[in-house]
Design a protein around this motif. Structure first.
Motif, PDB file in Angstrom:
ATOM      1  N   THR A 188     -18.436  23.073  20.093  1.00  0.00           N
ATOM      2  CA  THR A 188     -18.149  22.348  21.337  1.00  0.00           C
ATOM      3  C   THR A 188     -18.129  20.847  21.095  1.00  0.00           C
ATOM      4  OG1 THR A 188     -19.266  24.113  22.560  1.00  0.00           O
ATOM      5  CG2 THR A 188     -18.853  22.066  23.735  1.00  0.00           C
ATOM      6  N   PHE A 189     -19.084  20.350  20.307  1.00  0.00           N
ATOM      7  CA  PHE A 189     -19.135  18.922  19.985  1.00  0.00           C
ATOM      8  C   PHE A 189     -17.883  18.480  19.230  1.00  0.00           C
ATOM      9  CE2 PHE A 189     -20.523  15.648  16.850  1.00  0.00           C
ATOM     10  CZ  PHE A 189     -20.719  14.605  17.742  1.00  0.00           C
ATOM     11  N   LEU A 213     -14.852  15.796  20.253  1.00  0.00           N
ATOM     12  CA  LEU A 213     -14.405  14.703  19.392  1.00  0.00           C
ATOM     13  C   LEU A 213     -12.906  14.783  19.127  1.00  0.00           C
ATOM     14  CD1 LEU A 213     -17.309  14.532  16.779  1.00  0.00           C
ATOM     15  CD2 LEU A 213     -16.932  13.083  18.766  1.00  0.00           C
ATOM     16  N   ALA A 214     -12.399  15.997  18.934  1.00  0.00           N
ATOM     17  CA  ALA A 214     -10.965  16.162  18.710  1.00  0.00           C
ATOM     18  C   ALA A 214     -10.159  15.727  19.928  1.00  0.00           C
ATOM     19  CB  ALA A 214     -10.667  17.625  18.363  1.00  0.00           C
ATOM     20  N   LEU A 245     -14.981   9.024  11.099  1.00  0.00           N
ATOM     21  CA  LEU A 245     -15.142  10.317  10.429  1.00  0.00           C
ATOM     22  C   LEU A 245     -16.470  10.388   9.683  1.00  0.00           C
ATOM     23  CD1 LEU A 245     -11.584  11.116   9.008  1.00  0.00           C
ATOM     24  CD2 LEU A 245     -12.848  12.398  10.740  1.00  0.00           C
ATOM     25  N   THR A 246     -16.862   9.262   9.062  1.00  0.00           N
ATOM     26  CA  THR A 246     -18.161   9.231   8.382  1.00  0.00           C
ATOM     27  C   THR A 246     -19.297   9.451   9.380  1.00  0.00           C
ATOM     28  OG1 THR A 246     -17.232   7.671   6.786  1.00  0.00           O
ATOM     29  CG2 THR A 246     -19.630   7.873   6.860  1.00  0.00           C
ATOM     30  N   GLY A 247     -19.216   8.784  10.530  1.00  0.00           N
ATOM     31  CA  GLY A 247     -20.230   8.974  11.563  1.00  0.00           C
ATOM     32  C   GLY A 247     -20.271  10.396  12.079  1.00  0.00           C
ATOM     33  N   LEU A 292     -23.760  14.007  25.539  1.00  0.00           N
ATOM     34  CA  LEU A 292     -23.389  12.610  25.327  1.00  0.00           C
ATOM     35  C   LEU A 292     -21.894  12.479  25.035  1.00  0.00           C
ATOM     36  CD1 LEU A 292     -26.418  11.364  23.185  1.00  0.00           C
ATOM     37  CD2 LEU A 292     -25.845  10.681  25.516  1.00  0.00           C
ATOM     38  N   ALA A 293     -21.366  13.383  24.208  1.00  0.00           N
ATOM     39  CA  ALA A 293     -19.931  13.345  23.920  1.00  0.00           C
ATOM     40  C   ALA A 293     -19.110  13.624  25.181  1.00  0.00           C
ATOM     41  CB  ALA A 293     -19.592  14.366  22.828  1.00  0.00           C
ATOM     42  N   LEU A 294     -19.581  14.549  26.008  1.00  0.00           N
ATOM     43  CA  LEU A 294     -18.886  14.848  27.257  1.00  0.00           C
ATOM     44  C   LEU A 294     -18.966  13.665  28.219  1.00  0.00           C
ATOM     45  CD1 LEU A 294     -17.403  16.949  28.979  1.00  0.00           C
ATOM     46  CD2 LEU A 294     -19.629  17.778  29.756  1.00  0.00           C
ATOM     47  N   ALA A 295     -20.117  12.981  28.248  1.00  0.00           N
ATOM     48  CA  ALA A 295     -20.259  11.799  29.106  1.00  0.00           C
ATOM     49  C   ALA A 295     -19.267  10.720  28.700  1.00  0.00           C
ATOM     50  CB  ALA A 295     -21.689  11.276  29.028  1.00  0.00           C
ATOM     51  N   TYR A 296     -19.062  10.525  27.402  1.00  0.00           N
ATOM     52  CA  TYR A 296     -18.094   9.531  26.938  1.00  0.00           C
ATOM     53  C   TYR A 296     -16.675   9.952  27.328  1.00  0.00           C
ATOM     54  CZ  TYR A 296     -15.082   6.900  23.801  1.00  0.00           C
ATOM     55  OH  TYR A 296     -14.075   6.115  23.291  1.00  0.00           O
ATOM     56  N   THR A 297     -16.372  11.232  27.195  1.00  0.00           N
ATOM     57  CA  THR A 297     -15.025  11.714  27.516  1.00  0.00           C
ATOM     58  C   THR A 297     -14.697  11.541  28.985  1.00  0.00           C
ATOM     59  OG1 THR A 297     -15.232  13.348  25.732  1.00  0.00           O
ATOM     60  CG2 THR A 297     -13.492  13.705  27.351  1.00  0.00           C
TER      61      THR A 297
END
Length: 342
Positions: free
Chosen positions: A231-232, A236-237, A253-255, A277-282
């Motif tokens: 899911t993460f 990102l994709a 990509l390194t991160g 957190l990734a969803l919050a950014y999206t």
């Protein structure tokens, strides 16, 4: 933050109709947040006092000491009456809050009245499903939808763990991809509270497992880790196409690689917070970002407390992980500044 035009184009909604719907909700119809908090607190205290009085009456007058079918019927009546009050658009925030409080209490009374006589969590969880469907259908109170859906999810997880604790211990991880998809691709009916419940209830389950079972006993399987990591990476994709500068892609990509490696070491709850957190950014959602950051801090602290190493080794591990993430962040900042300078 996603613009209204881009959002409507992505989900196939008519932009003019969306603007009219947003304009129809006048800010004057809603009290300030601090007044909402005070009125909500008063409404919930009033509802609890009233239900306590009803409970005393049932014990003293009707000699009902244990939840039974009569209690379930009372819960159904309370829920229907509360929905009726919400449907009539009550004047003032107090009436709306007290309707939500009574509706949530009616749901729990009905579940207890049906499940307690048979000592069955399955019956109690199944009994909440019609109430959850009604809370989603009513669309008058997002808080009611969140509370009832959360109650149904909690009872379902407890019922599953009661019978198949060893085989389906990773059940909370199954809910997070569903909540993510529901918020990323919202249907025409507003299901955001249900999506939030699908994200938050698993985190609460993991916290309770840490505190009362010990060591996050529910989320140890690789199924949970694989689902959360997938899911993460999908989130990102979805954001990858925003990066048009090739100089930014390598440090990012390194991160991603460092974060992925850390998520395999940390608990599943930390991976779930990372997804949030990734969803919050999206979505550009501040509430999701705040909840995800708080959950991540908690699970990192739990990881530190559960490590069976000396304090020096624990400190070195966390400092190394934090240093690696900061280096990746610094590379992104340097690449961004060099792009602006050129």
């Amino acid at each position: 933050m996603t613009t209204l035009t881009a959002f409507c184009a992505r989900v196939g909604i008519d932009e003019e109709a969306a603007r009219q719907a947003l304009a129809a909700r006048s800010p004057r119809d809603e009290a300030p947040w601090y007044m909402q908090a005070v009125l909500g607190f008063g409404a919930w205290v009033t509802a609890i006092a009233a239900l306590f009085f009803v409970g005393v009456m049932m014990v003293l007058v009707f000699d009902v000491e244990e939840p039974n079918f009569a209690v379930a019927v009372v819960g159904m009546i309370i829920f229907v009456a509360s929905l009726r009050l919400l449907h009539s658009r009550p004047e003032g925030a107090f009436a709306a809050h007290i309707a939500v409080a009574f509706a949530a209490a009616g749901t729990l009374l009905a579940a207890a009245g049906i499940g307690a006589p048979e000592d069955s969590l399955w019956l109690a969880s199944i009994a909440t499903l019609p109430f959850a469907a009604a809370a989603i259908w009513q669309q008058r109170s997002l808080l009611l939808q969140f509370l009832v859906v959360s109650a149904a999810l909690i009872l379902i997880m407890l019922a599953v763990w009661d019978d198949w604790n060893d085989r389906i211990g990773d059940l909370p991880a199954l809910l997070i991809p569903c909540g993510t998809a529901l918020l990323l691709y919202p249907p025409r009916r507003d299901l955001r509270p249900a999506g939030f419940a699908l994200l938050i209830v698993p985190l609460l389950a993991e916290i309770l497992a840490d505190d009362f079972i010990g060591g996050g006993a529910q989320w140890l399987g690789w199924l949970a880790r694989a689902l959360l990591l997938a899911t993460f990476l999908l989130l990102l994709a979805a954001n990858w196409r925003r990066i048009v500068d090739m100089r930014l892609r390598l440090p990012i990509l390194t991160g991603i690689a460092v974060t992925t490696a850390l998520s395999l070491v940390l608990s599943s709850g930390a991976s779930a917070a990372l997804v949030m957190l990734a969803l919050a950014y999206t979505l550009g959602s501040r509430p999701l970002a705040a909840i995800g950051a708080a959950a991540e801090a908690y699970f990192i602290w739990r990881f530190y407390a559960d490590l069976h190493e000396t304090l020096l080794v624990k400190s070195i591990i966390l400092m190394s992980a934090g240093g690696a993430v900061l280096i990746c962040y610094g590379l992104v900042v340097v690449a961004t500044q060099s792009r602006r300078a050129s």
